[in-house]
Write a protein that holds these residues in place. Structure first.
Motif, PDB file in Angstrom:
ATOM      1  N   UNK A  79     -20.635 -30.103  19.102  1.00 35.08           N
ATOM      2  CA  UNK A  79     -19.358 -30.503  19.678  1.00 35.08           C
ATOM      3  C   UNK A  79     -18.991 -31.914  19.231  1.00 35.08           C
ATOM      4  N   UNK A  80     -17.714 -32.164  19.255  1.00 40.28           N
ATOM      5  CA  UNK A  80     -17.185 -33.507  18.974  1.00 40.28           C
ATOM      6  C   UNK A  80     -16.242 -33.877  20.102  1.00 40.28           C
ATOM      7  N   UNK A  81     -16.472 -35.059  20.677  1.00 40.06           N
ATOM      8  CA  UNK A  81     -15.593 -35.566  21.729  1.00 40.06           C
ATOM      9  C   UNK A  81     -14.450 -36.321  21.069  1.00 40.06           C
ATOM     10  N   UNK A  82     -13.238 -35.815  21.216  1.00 35.71           N
ATOM     11  CA  UNK A  82     -12.067 -36.417  20.582  1.00 35.71           C
ATOM     12  C   UNK A  82     -11.529 -37.618  21.347  1.00 35.71           C
ATOM     13  N   UNK A  83     -12.093 -37.902  22.513  1.00 33.00           N
ATOM     14  CA  UNK A  83     -11.607 -39.021  23.303  1.00 33.00           C
ATOM     15  C   UNK A  83     -10.433 -38.628  24.184  1.00 33.00           C
ATOM     16  N   UNK A  84      -9.904 -39.579  24.961  1.00 36.40           N
ATOM     17  CA  UNK A  84      -8.771 -39.282  25.843  1.00 36.40           C
ATOM     18  C   UNK A  84      -7.597 -38.694  25.063  1.00 36.40           C
ATOM     19  N   UNK A  85      -6.987 -37.662  25.638  1.00 32.92           N
ATOM     20  CA  UNK A  85      -5.908 -36.944  24.965  1.00 32.92           C
ATOM     21  C   UNK A  85      -4.586 -37.075  25.733  1.00 32.92           C
ATOM     22  N   UNK A 152      -0.865 -27.129  18.693  1.00 38.00           N
ATOM     23  CA  UNK A 152      -1.901 -27.918  19.360  1.00 38.00           C
ATOM     24  C   UNK A 152      -1.294 -28.538  20.619  1.00 38.00           C
ATOM     25  N   UNK A 153      -2.057 -28.520  21.695  1.00 37.53           N
ATOM     26  CA  UNK A 153      -1.518 -29.014  22.951  1.00 37.53           C
ATOM     27  C   UNK A 153      -1.562 -30.522  23.098  1.00 37.53           C
ATOM     28  N   UNK A 154      -2.591 -31.154  22.502  1.00 38.32           N
ATOM     29  CA  UNK A 154      -2.779 -32.581  22.730  1.00 38.32           C
ATOM     30  C   UNK A 154      -3.125 -33.301  21.429  1.00 38.32           C
ATOM     31  N   UNK A 155      -3.067 -34.624  21.494  1.00 36.33           N
ATOM     32  CA  UNK A 155      -3.514 -35.492  20.407  1.00 36.33           C
ATOM     33  C   UNK A 155      -4.171 -36.721  21.044  1.00 36.33           C
ATOM     34  N   UNK A 156      -4.945 -37.496  20.266  1.00 35.49           N
ATOM     35  CA  UNK A 156      -5.568 -38.705  20.826  1.00 35.49           C
ATOM     36  C   UNK A 156      -4.521 -39.646  21.408  1.00 35.49           C
TER      37      UNK A 156
END
Length: 307
Positions: A79-85, A152-156
């Motif tokens: 897994x990779x944590x993309x950080x707050x979205x 895509x629902x979110x981005x950083x």
């Protein structure tokens, strides 16, 4: 049916102990695994992406476990944590609302920017530029709210600050010079300004036409992808020549705006936008060709016959 267990490790620290996700079967999707892992890890699901190997591409949500070819025992993912979205739509609304509100301030309140003596009569093209700029971002806000379907629902969350700095900063940069009391109109006079205005209107309509076509190409609530082709609207015929005509129209909208006002800041904004959209168009063009074996070979990414 035998239940599966998948151990999930941190892609950045693959040697650290992972988390085991149990009670899975081969028909479960990557999204199911993400949700179970996120709940166990106490992370928002939008922050988590999964990979077969630490440096592989992110797995698609709709992929089933059976498609991943994992071993029956000791199955592993990373897994990779993309950080707050933050939501794409939220970012777009903020980045487009700023220019629509900031640009008119230089026109409506010149004394606040240029001083009390900013009383020179306003040239008609300056007023037309205000209407064009405002219309462009009003259209973008409308499209964001009612037309676009985001894959895509979110981005950083940091993208919010980066994107707003770009759009808001350039809007004020252009507005400062176009609305300046010392502004001089186009060298070739009204003919040049009206030529730019006509080009701007046509390109804005073309851009909107492409966005409508793309909306109709993807049914609501799906991530279905098809090869986009002209839909009968003459302004969509550009799809016969490029993969991303929405970017083509966007670039030439600002080329036309620059011709209309003959302003260096507008030209710089156009150039910066083109360079970024060329990168996006190249990526989408490659993805189209990779995903669809029958993709039209004659298309270029963004500029017909050239680029």
């Amino acid at each position: 049916m035998t239940k599966l267990v998948i151990d999930i490790f941190d892609a950045k620290k693959p040697n650290k102990p992972g988390l085991s996700i149990e009670d899975l079967d081969e028909n479960d999707t990557v999204l199911t695994i993400r949700r179970k892992f996120s709940a166990k890890k106490h992370l928002d699901v939008d922050r988590v992406v999964l990979r077969l190997n630490p440096r592989d591409k992110n797995l698609k949500d709709e992929q089933r476990i059976s498609e991943l070819k994992l071993p029956a025992k000791n199955a592993q993912l990373y897994f990779r944590d993309l950080g707050p979205q933050i939501g794409w739509k939220t970012v777009f609304l903020f980045e487009y609302a700023g220019p629509m509100l900031l640009y008119p301030l230089f026109y409506l309140r010149p004394s606040l920017v240029y001083g009390a003596n900013a009383s020179k009569p306003i040239h008609p093209v300056v007023t037309i530029a205000l209407y064009c700029h405002t219309f462009h971002y009003a259209k973008r806000l409308f499209e964001t709210q009612f037309i676009h379907r985001f894959s895509h629902g979110t981005m950083p969350i940091m993208n919010l600050f980066k994107n707003c700095s770009y759009y808001w900063g350039f809007a004020m940069f252009m507005s400062y010079f176009v609305n300046h009391p010392l502004y001089t109109p186009a060298l070739l006079g009204p003919a040049q300004s009206y030529l730019g205005l006509i080009g701007f209107i046509v390109c804005e309509l073309g851009n909107f036409s492409i966005h409508l076509l793309l909306r109709n190409l993807r049914p609501a609530g799906t991530k279905e992808r098809k090869i986009p082709v002209p839909d009968g609207n003459p302004l969509t015929l550009l799809y016969n020549f490029v993969s991303c005509p929405n970017y083509t129209y966007e670039v030439f909208s600002w080329v036309s705006f620059t011709i209309m006002v003959q302003s260096l800041p507008a030209a710089l904004f156009t150039l910066a936008g083109f360079l970024q959209m060329k990168i996006w168009a190249d990526g989408k063009h490659r993805n189209y060709r990779k995903e669809f074996p029958n993709y039209p070979k004659g298309r270029k990414p963004i500029i017909p016959f050239l680029l």
